[in-house]
Write an enzyme that holds these catalytic residues in place. Structure first.
Site, PDB file in Angstrom:
ATOM      1  N   HIS A   1       5.468   4.075   7.591  1.00  0.00           N
ATOM      2  CA  HIS A   1       4.030   4.342   7.432  1.00  0.00           C
ATOM      3  C   HIS A   1       3.281   3.884   8.674  1.00  0.00           C
ATOM      4  O   HIS A   1       3.670   2.925   9.333  1.00  0.00           O
ATOM      5  CB  HIS A   1       3.483   3.647   6.178  1.00  0.00           C
ATOM      6  CG  HIS A   1       3.501   2.147   6.241  1.00  0.00           C
ATOM      7  ND1 HIS A   1       2.376   1.396   6.515  1.00  0.00           N
ATOM      8  CD2 HIS A   1       4.502   1.253   6.097  1.00  0.00           C
ATOM      9  CE1 HIS A   1       2.692   0.115   6.508  1.00  0.00           C
ATOM     10  NE2 HIS A   1       3.971  -0.007   6.263  1.00  0.00           N
TER      11      HIS A   1
ATOM     12  N   CYS B   1       1.948  -0.034  10.139  1.00  0.00           N
ATOM     13  CA  CYS B   1       2.934  -0.970   9.586  1.00  0.00           C
ATOM     14  C   CYS B   1       2.827  -2.331  10.283  1.00  0.00           C
ATOM     15  O   CYS B   1       2.966  -2.435  11.502  1.00  0.00           O
ATOM     16  CB  CYS B   1       4.346  -0.402   9.746  1.00  0.00           C
ATOM     17  SG  CYS B   1       5.615  -1.476   9.045  1.00  0.00           S
TER      18      CYS B   1
ATOM     19  N   ARG C   1       0.821  -1.226   0.000  1.00  0.00           N
ATOM     20  CA  ARG C   1       0.000   0.000   0.000  1.00  0.00           C
ATOM     21  C   ARG C   1       0.849   1.268   0.000  1.00  0.00           C
ATOM     22  O   ARG C   1       0.322   2.379   0.040  1.00  0.00           O
ATOM     23  CB  ARG C   1      -0.915   0.007   1.227  1.00  0.00           C
ATOM     24  CG  ARG C   1      -1.889  -1.160   1.264  1.00  0.00           C
ATOM     25  CD  ARG C   1      -2.505  -1.323   2.633  1.00  0.00           C
ATOM     26  NE  ARG C   1      -1.497  -1.663   3.643  1.00  0.00           N
ATOM     27  CZ  ARG C   1      -1.757  -1.831   4.940  1.00  0.00           C
ATOM     28  NH1 ARG C   1      -2.993  -1.691   5.373  1.00  0.00           N
ATOM     29  NH2 ARG C   1      -0.789  -2.139   5.778  1.00  0.00           N
TER      30      ARG C   1
HETATM   31 CO    CO Z   1       5.118  -1.604   6.830  1.00  0.00          CO
END
Ligand code: CO
Length: 215
Positions: A98, A101, A46
């Site tokens: 991010h 995670c 993503r």
């Molecule tokens: Co990650």
């Protein structure tokens, strides 16, 4: 009919569309690459590096692994950094984590997943290093997000102390190291304000970034 045929179809459509916009695109790229940025990010599907920052092929040199870890003995990551800095002469190294995670979450939970547990031990070390601050966050989701942030800052610290970046600064080569975090929920990047541009800035950048509350 192969079940992966759709990927080849996508590929042909992509080349056609790209050539429509710039008929010399692939010719130019085949001559050389001259990216200004090295992206060290998570493997998470993503978080596609080029798309997030709107850069074309040729503009971003990329290394990704689970939870964007920069380990001093990981010759894969260290070699990518050396090549990027010494030969491609990138000006910026961006460590981008991010929120949400899975690698960071797995390290928090200390579950047994197999071989990857060895990799996640590095994240576990970050968790334990900041245990007190993290445990003061009651909400589990917020604690997870904070560990995602702390992990990025720790990895920036590791990049700064790598032989590659140390040698670059010693010889006066301009290389900046940045700590960014991406939100899957809104698609936005946030700067964790831990940018380091020379040896003297490492300690302060780390201290200030660690002390700031972003949640
Ligand atoms: Co990650």
């Amino acid at each position: 009919m192969c079940e992966l045929d759709n990927l080849f179809t996508n590929n042909r459509q992509w080349t056609e569309k790209t050539l429509e916009e710039d008929p010399t695109f692939f010719n130019k790229l085949s001559q050389q690459q001259a990216p200004e940025y090295l992206w060290i990010g998570c493997s998470d599907s993503r978080v596609p590096a080029n798309e997030i920052v709107g850069l074309l092929p040729g503009e971003l040199f990329v290394h990704r692994n689970v939870a964007n870890a920069v380990i001093h003995t990981d010759m894969n990551c260290q070699s990518v950094m050396q090549y990027a800095v010494e030969y491609l002469k990138v000006k910026h190294i961006i460590v981008c984590g991010h929120y949400g995670c899975g690698g960071v979450k797995a390290a928090m939970e200390n579950k047994r997943l197999g071989l990857i547990d060895n990799w996640l031990r590095h994240l576990r070390d970050v968790y334990q290093k900041h245990n007190e601050a993290l445990l003061s966050i009651e909400d589990e989701g917020q604690r997870w997000d904070r560990l995602c942030e702390l992990n990025v800052i720790e990895q920036v610290y590791n990049v700064c102390h790598s032989t590659t970046v140390q040698a670059a600064w010693d010889r006066g080569q301009a290389v900046s190291v940045h700590a960014w975090i991406y939100s899957i929920q809104d698609g936005l990047l946030r700067d964790l304000k831990a940018t380091v541009t020379c040896q003297d800035e490492i300690a302060d950048a780390y201290r200030i970034a660690m002390a700031s509350k972003r949640l």
